[in-house]
Design an enzyme around this catalytic site. Sequence first.
Site, PDB file in Angstrom:
ATOM      1  N   ASP A  46       0.841  -1.206   0.000  1.00  0.00           N
ATOM      2  CA  ASP A  46       0.000   0.000   0.000  1.00  0.00           C
ATOM      3  C   ASP A  46       0.874   1.253   0.000  1.00  0.00           C
ATOM      4  OD1 ASP A  46      -2.374  -1.578   0.181  1.00  0.00           O
ATOM      5  OD2 ASP A  46      -1.897  -1.909   2.285  1.00  0.00           O
ATOM      6  N   HIS A  49      -5.398  -3.629   5.498  1.00  0.00           N
ATOM      7  CA  HIS A  49      -5.048  -3.940   4.112  1.00  0.00           C
ATOM      8  C   HIS A  49      -6.247  -4.501   3.348  1.00  0.00           C
ATOM      9  CE1 HIS A  49      -2.745  -4.944   0.605  1.00  0.00           C
ATOM     10  NE2 HIS A  49      -3.148  -6.199   0.679  1.00  0.00           N
TER      11      HIS A  49
HETATM   12  N1  LIG Z   1      -0.311  -8.432   1.879  1.00  0.00           N
HETATM   13  C1  LIG Z   1      -0.356  -8.038   0.620  1.00  0.00           C
HETATM   14  O1  LIG Z   1      -0.157  -6.859   0.329  1.00  0.00           O
HETATM   15  C2  LIG Z   1      -0.598  -9.021  -0.481  1.00  0.00           C
HETATM   16  C3  LIG Z   1      -0.305  -8.669  -1.807  1.00  0.00           C
HETATM   17  C4  LIG Z   1      -0.499  -9.613  -2.804  1.00  0.00           C
HETATM   18  C5  LIG Z   1      -1.009 -10.871  -2.485  1.00  0.00           C
HETATM   19  N2  LIG Z   1      -1.281 -11.180  -1.204  1.00  0.00           N
HETATM   20  C6  LIG Z   1      -1.782 -12.506  -0.826  1.00  0.00           C
HETATM   21  O2  LIG Z   1      -0.687 -13.429  -0.848  1.00  0.00           O
HETATM   22  C7  LIG Z   1      -1.207 -14.752  -1.027  1.00  0.00           C
HETATM   23  C8  LIG Z   1      -0.403 -15.482  -2.097  1.00  0.00           C
HETATM   24  O3  LIG Z   1      -0.570 -14.873  -3.355  1.00  0.00           O
HETATM   25  P1  LIG Z   1       0.133 -15.489  -4.664  1.00  0.00           P
HETATM   26  O4  LIG Z   1      -0.225 -14.620  -5.795  1.00  0.00           O
HETATM   27  O5  LIG Z   1       1.549 -15.790  -4.391  1.00  0.00           O
HETATM   28  O6  LIG Z   1      -0.673 -16.868  -4.786  1.00  0.00           O
HETATM   29  P2  LIG Z   1      -0.197 -18.203  -5.542  1.00  0.00           P
HETATM   30  O7  LIG Z   1      -1.394 -19.100  -5.627  1.00  0.00           O
HETATM   31  O8  LIG Z   1       0.519 -17.863  -6.798  1.00  0.00           O
HETATM   32  O9  LIG Z   1       0.868 -18.823  -4.542  1.00  0.00           O
HETATM   33  C9  LIG Z   1       0.519 -19.273  -3.286  1.00  0.00           C
HETATM   34  C10 LIG Z   1       1.428 -20.414  -2.919  1.00  0.00           C
HETATM   35  O10 LIG Z   1       1.051 -20.871  -1.631  1.00  0.00           O
HETATM   36  C11 LIG Z   1       1.206 -22.267  -1.643  1.00  0.00           C
HETATM   37  N3  LIG Z   1       0.475 -22.895  -0.569  1.00  0.00           N
HETATM   38  C12 LIG Z   1      -0.839 -23.224  -0.517  1.00  0.00           C
HETATM   39  N4  LIG Z   1      -1.103 -23.853   0.648  1.00  0.00           N
HETATM   40  C13 LIG Z   1       0.062 -23.907   1.329  1.00  0.00           C
HETATM   41  C14 LIG Z   1       0.429 -24.433   2.575  1.00  0.00           C
HETATM   42  N5  LIG Z   1      -0.460 -25.032   3.373  1.00  0.00           N
HETATM   43  N6  LIG Z   1       1.722 -24.336   2.945  1.00  0.00           N
HETATM   44  C15 LIG Z   1       2.613 -23.719   2.166  1.00  0.00           C
HETATM   45  N7  LIG Z   1       2.328 -23.212   0.969  1.00  0.00           N
HETATM   46  C16 LIG Z   1       1.056 -23.302   0.562  1.00  0.00           C
HETATM   47  C17 LIG Z   1       0.731 -22.701  -3.015  1.00  0.00           C
HETATM   48  O11 LIG Z   1       1.197 -24.001  -3.335  1.00  0.00           O
HETATM   49  C18 LIG Z   1       1.330 -21.618  -3.879  1.00  0.00           C
HETATM   50  O12 LIG Z   1       2.599 -21.978  -4.357  1.00  0.00           O
HETATM   51  C19 LIG Z   1      -2.669 -14.569  -1.359  1.00  0.00           C
HETATM   52  O13 LIG Z   1      -3.448 -14.800  -0.210  1.00  0.00           O
HETATM   53  C20 LIG Z   1      -2.780 -13.103  -1.764  1.00  0.00           C
HETATM   54  O14 LIG Z   1      -4.063 -12.592  -1.588  1.00  0.00           O
HETATM   55  C21 LIG Z   1      -1.092 -10.279  -0.194  1.00  0.00           C
HETATM   56  O1  LIG Z   2      -5.603  -7.354  -4.035  1.00  0.00           O
HETATM   57  C1  LIG Z   2      -5.278  -8.478  -3.672  1.00  0.00           C
HETATM   58  O2  LIG Z   2      -6.094  -9.392  -3.563  1.00  0.00           O
HETATM   59  C2  LIG Z   2      -3.830  -8.774  -3.390  1.00  0.00           C
HETATM   60  C3  LIG Z   2      -3.174  -7.786  -2.494  1.00  0.00           C
HETATM   61  O3  LIG Z   2      -3.817  -7.679  -1.268  1.00  0.00           O
HETATM   62  C4  LIG Z   2      -2.961  -6.452  -3.133  1.00  0.00           C
HETATM   63  O4  LIG Z   2      -3.198  -5.439  -2.480  1.00  0.00           O
HETATM   64  O5  LIG Z   2      -2.511  -6.407  -4.289  1.00  0.00           O
END
Ligand SMILES: NC(=O)c1ccc[n+]([C@@H]2O[C@H](COP(=O)([O-])OP(=O)(O)OC[C@H]3O[C@@H](n4cnc5c(N)ncnc54)[C@H](O)[C@@H]3O)[C@@H](O)[C@H]2O)c1
Ligand SMILES: O=C(O)C[C@H](O)C(=O)O
Length: 353
Positions: free
Chosen positions: A190, A217
Amino acid sequence: MEFSSEANQRIARISAHLYPPNLQNSCLRQAKCRAKGGAAGFKVAILGAAGGIGQPLAMLMKINPLVSVLHLYDVVNTPGVTADISHMDTGAVVRGFLGQPQLENALTGMDLVIIPAGVPRKPGMTRDDLFNINAGIVRTLCEGIAKCCPNATVNLISNPVNSTVPIAAEVFKKAGTYDPKKLLGVTMLDVVRANTFVAEVLGLDPRDVDVPVVGGHAGVTILPLLSQVKPPCSFTQEETEYLTNRIQNGGTEVVEAKAGAGSATLSMAYAAVKFADACLRGLRGDAGVVECAFVASQVTELPFFASKVRLGRQGAEEIFQLGPLNEYERIGLEKAKKELAGSIQKGISFSKK
Ligand SMILES: NC(=O)c1ccc[n+]([C@@H]2O[C@H](COP(=O)([O-])OP(=O)(O)OC[C@H]3O[C@@H](n4cnc5c(N)ncnc54)[C@H](O)[C@@H]3O)[C@@H](O)[C@H]2O)c1
Ligand SMILES: O=C(O)C[C@H](O)C(=O)O
């Protein structure tokens, strides 16, 4: 094959888990070389390391000179990601761990654990729609942390952050290991977005801009404090509304552009590394490391809130007050608190079931 030391035996055991027999010797050779020459530094684990965020995050942490050991854990594909990243000629020793039976080995001895494990959004979904799947994933991973590296700093990325951080706190409380200073929900993306969008409006280099983003967030809980932007500046009402709206919906902007292929991964990996690096500099004892994060807080009446925190050897050692808010921000704060209260309670209730 003969192993002369306990360390070699450990490497051989890990190698046997991850690699087919024909690759195990080269893995052992490499790990031995790296272990001998390994620089002093921090041990970092990434949980969800094979995912859209996890892979670029692992690559960037392998470049970070503060990292001496990098553990990559996921339920799929870690052998390939680990083999790939381990060929980078940087100091950190990389080890891969695949599936629940290897979680404890992945976590043992870690200083910092970064968690991007879990499902991402698709168009039309809110972050809260991810709760049912990601809550259980975060709970299991945090149980592992409580058992194997209870003193580690935790950077929690998995959504919905407004609920997963309270879940993690409850897991640690139950295990008797909770240290609120060491549990940090990652809201850095953010701030990264806010700096970028504000710099565009002001015609500045984003690296010269610092926008505090507080609250949480998700949607209206993301509250940019445009009255506190550095360098000092002012915005018209129209600019304030445009910027606030764009920052609050930055995640949705990416989800829609990716059209079903997930959410922000590359900018998130960048933001996660920026935040993890700040945590490591704090752990090292650097002075004046200040970033925004979603933490246990007394800044408002809510038990968790994102604001600027000072990162030190103990984690979030000081949590800063919000400072003077203008009328627009005060109204935004009330909306943010209303939504946040429900998300925090949802996380706490899940953990108490
Ligand atoms: N905080 C933030 O600002 C922010 C920003 C972007 C994404 N996210 C969040 O981050 C998370 C991941 O996003 P992504 O795009 O990498 O998703 P993705 O699906 O590409 O990757 C997630 C990974 O987690 C793994 N996984 C699933 N269950 C698991 C477990 N029990 N133990 C270990 N690994 C496990 C999957 O195998 C996969 O490789 C999502 O929840 C997304 O919403 C948060
Ligand atoms: O928007 C989402 O679901 C992923 C992450 O929290 C973001 O802010 O990009």
